[in-house]
Scaffold this motif. Structure first.
Motif, PDB file in Angstrom:
ATOM      1  N   GLU A  86      30.662  59.606  42.420  1.00  3.74           N
ATOM      2  CA  GLU A  86      29.662  58.576  42.136  1.00  3.74           C
ATOM      3  C   GLU A  86      30.139  57.480  41.185  1.00  3.74           C
ATOM      4  O   GLU A  86      29.517  56.431  41.109  1.00  3.74           O
ATOM      5  N   CYS A  87      31.258  57.712  40.481  1.00  2.00           N
ATOM      6  CA  CYS A  87      31.723  56.675  39.555  1.00  2.00           C
ATOM      7  C   CYS A  87      33.212  56.360  39.720  1.00  2.00           C
ATOM      8  O   CYS A  87      33.794  55.670  38.890  1.00  2.00           O
ATOM      9  N   ALA A  88      33.816  56.840  40.793  1.00  2.00           N
ATOM     10  CA  ALA A  88      35.238  56.593  41.019  1.00  2.00           C
ATOM     11  C   ALA A  88      35.519  56.545  42.515  1.00  2.00           C
ATOM     12  O   ALA A  88      34.741  57.047  43.322  1.00  2.00           O
ATOM     13  N   THR A  89      36.641  55.959  42.847  1.00  2.00           N
ATOM     14  CA  THR A  89      37.151  56.051  44.211  1.00  2.00           C
ATOM     15  C   THR A  89      37.982  57.329  44.251  1.00  2.00           C
ATOM     16  O   THR A  89      38.928  57.480  43.480  1.00  2.00           O
ATOM     17  N   VAL A  90      37.591  58.257  45.109  1.00  2.00           N
ATOM     18  CA  VAL A  90      38.271  59.547  45.179  1.00  2.00           C
ATOM     19  C   VAL A  90      39.118  59.597  46.442  1.00  2.00           C
ATOM     20  O   VAL A  90      38.622  59.365  47.546  1.00  2.00           O
ATOM     21  N   TYR A  91      40.395  59.904  46.257  1.00  2.00           N
ATOM     22  CA  TYR A  91      41.316  60.082  47.368  1.00  2.00           C
ATOM     23  C   TYR A  91      41.562  61.583  47.525  1.00  2.00           C
ATOM     24  O   TYR A  91      42.144  62.216  46.646  1.00  2.00           O
ATOM     25  N   TYR A  92      41.086  62.134  48.626  1.00  2.00           N
ATOM     26  CA  TYR A  92      41.235  63.562  48.925  1.00  2.00           C
ATOM     27  C   TYR A  92      42.388  63.681  49.911  1.00  2.00           C
ATOM     28  O   TYR A  92      42.246  63.355  51.086  1.00  2.00           O
ATOM     29  N   LEU A  93      43.533  64.124  49.421  1.00  2.00           N
ATOM     30  CA  LEU A  93      44.758  64.131  50.209  1.00  2.00           C
ATOM     31  C   LEU A  93      44.957  65.459  50.921  1.00  2.00           C
ATOM     32  O   LEU A  93      45.003  66.513  50.281  1.00  2.00           O
ATOM     33  N   LYS A  94      45.097  65.395  52.223  1.00  2.00           N
ATOM     34  CA  LYS A  94      45.262  66.594  53.048  1.00  2.00           C
ATOM     35  C   LYS A  94      46.669  67.189  52.896  1.00  2.00           C
ATOM     36  O   LYS A  94      47.647  66.458  52.703  1.00  2.00           O
ATOM     37  N   HIS A  95      46.745  68.503  52.997  1.00  2.00           N
ATOM     38  CA  HIS A  95      48.005  69.258  53.068  1.00  2.00           C
ATOM     39  C   HIS A  95      48.885  69.147  51.830  1.00  2.00           C
ATOM     40  O   HIS A  95      50.090  69.347  51.925  1.00  2.00           O
ATOM     41  N   VAL A  96      48.312  68.798  50.677  1.00  2.00           N
ATOM     42  CA  VAL A  96      49.096  68.749  49.431  1.00  2.00           C
ATOM     43  C   VAL A  96      48.366  69.528  48.343  1.00  2.00           C
ATOM     44  O   VAL A  96      47.161  69.761  48.421  1.00  2.00           O
ATOM     45  N   GLY A  97      49.122  69.913  47.315  1.00  2.00           N
ATOM     46  CA  GLY A  97      48.567  70.679  46.216  1.00  2.00           C
ATOM     47  C   GLY A  97      48.408  69.856  44.959  1.00  2.00           C
ATOM     48  O   GLY A  97      48.225  68.631  44.998  1.00  2.00           O
ATOM     49  N   HIS A  98      48.520  70.528  43.817  1.00  2.00           N
ATOM     50  CA  HIS A  98      48.225  69.939  42.516  1.00  2.00           C
ATOM     51  C   HIS A  98      49.109  68.731  42.198  1.00  2.00           C
ATOM     52  O   HIS A  98      48.628  67.748  41.657  1.00  2.00           O
ATOM     53  N   ILE A  99      50.391  68.809  42.522  1.00  2.00           N
ATOM     54  CA  ILE A  99      51.285  67.675  42.229  1.00  2.00           C
ATOM     55  C   ILE A  99      51.289  66.622  43.327  1.00  2.00           C
ATOM     56  O   ILE A  99      52.088  65.691  43.312  1.00  2.00           O
ATOM     57  N   LEU A 100      50.382  66.781  44.286  1.00  2.00           N
ATOM     58  CA  LEU A 100      50.194  65.813  45.379  1.00  2.00           C
ATOM     59  C   LEU A 100      51.440  65.612  46.234  1.00  2.00           C
ATOM     60  O   LEU A 100      51.670  64.544  46.782  1.00  2.00           O
ATOM     61  N   GLN A 101      52.257  66.652  46.330  1.00  2.00           N
ATOM     62  CA  GLN A 101      53.478  66.625  47.152  1.00  2.00           C
ATOM     63  C   GLN A 101      53.298  67.525  48.348  1.00  2.00           C
ATOM     64  O   GLN A 101      52.712  68.573  48.246  1.00  2.00           O
TER      65      GLN A 101
END
Length: 169
Positions: free
Chosen positions: A154-169
């Motif tokens: 509700e207060c941010a643009t959220v990017y939900y990235l598929k097939h990645v974990g905590h480090i977004l790799q």
């Protein structure tokens, strides 16, 4: 750009290169560093255009028993705890975060486990014109990415990235 590092890490901003807004007016942080980035952005008197939160440490959905167990495990054997934490950080990738490792403290762990994100302060930043971006990975084993998404949406643009974990790799 100002970047705040995650728990047990240092200088890992290169991991988020594809997403980073490289500007003098950007503040970013990863995991525990996302807490620090938010606190800095909220209290900063200088211009900030963008706040980027990568896998923000969010444990409000965890009970006191979970938090106590984490703390006790770290206290009992910080080396084993940290090794397990780093494996969970990188899952599902096989990325080597060892070059970015820095021993964390029990105080940092306690702070990240018990931090409460303040929606009023997030909205206030947003209303001041700061663009808030949150990046979370579908396969994150450190935080519950769906809870993070629901909290920040509700207060941010959220990017939900598929097939990645905590480090977004």
């Amino acid at each position: 750009m100002m970047f705040f590092s995650g728990f047990c890490l240092q200088n890992e901003e290169a991991l988020f290169e594809p997403y980073l807004v490289k500007s003098n007016f950007t503040v970013a942080g990863f995991s525990y560093g996302a807490i620090k980035a938010f606190e800095y952005a909220f209290t900063c008197k200088e211009r900030i255009d963008t706040l980027q939160l990568f896998s923000p440490a969010f444990f409000e959905d965890k009970d006191a028993k979970f938090k106590k167990l984490q703390t006790l495990s770290f206290t009992k054997n910080s080396e084993a705890y940290t090794q397990n934490f780093m494996q969970n950080c990188t899952y599902p990738s096989t990325f080597n975060v060892a070059p970015f490792f820095q021993k964390g403290s029990i105080e940092e762990l306690h702070e990240l486990l018990h931090y409460t994100w303040d929606k009023t302060r997030l909205r206030s930043l947003h209303e001041k014109g700061v663009s808030i971006e949150v990046y979370v990975g579908e396969c994150d084993t450190i935080i519950n990415s769906l809870h993070v998404k629901d909290f920040f949406v509700e207060c941010a643009t959220v990017y939900y990235l598929k097939h990645v974990g905590h480090i977004l790799q």
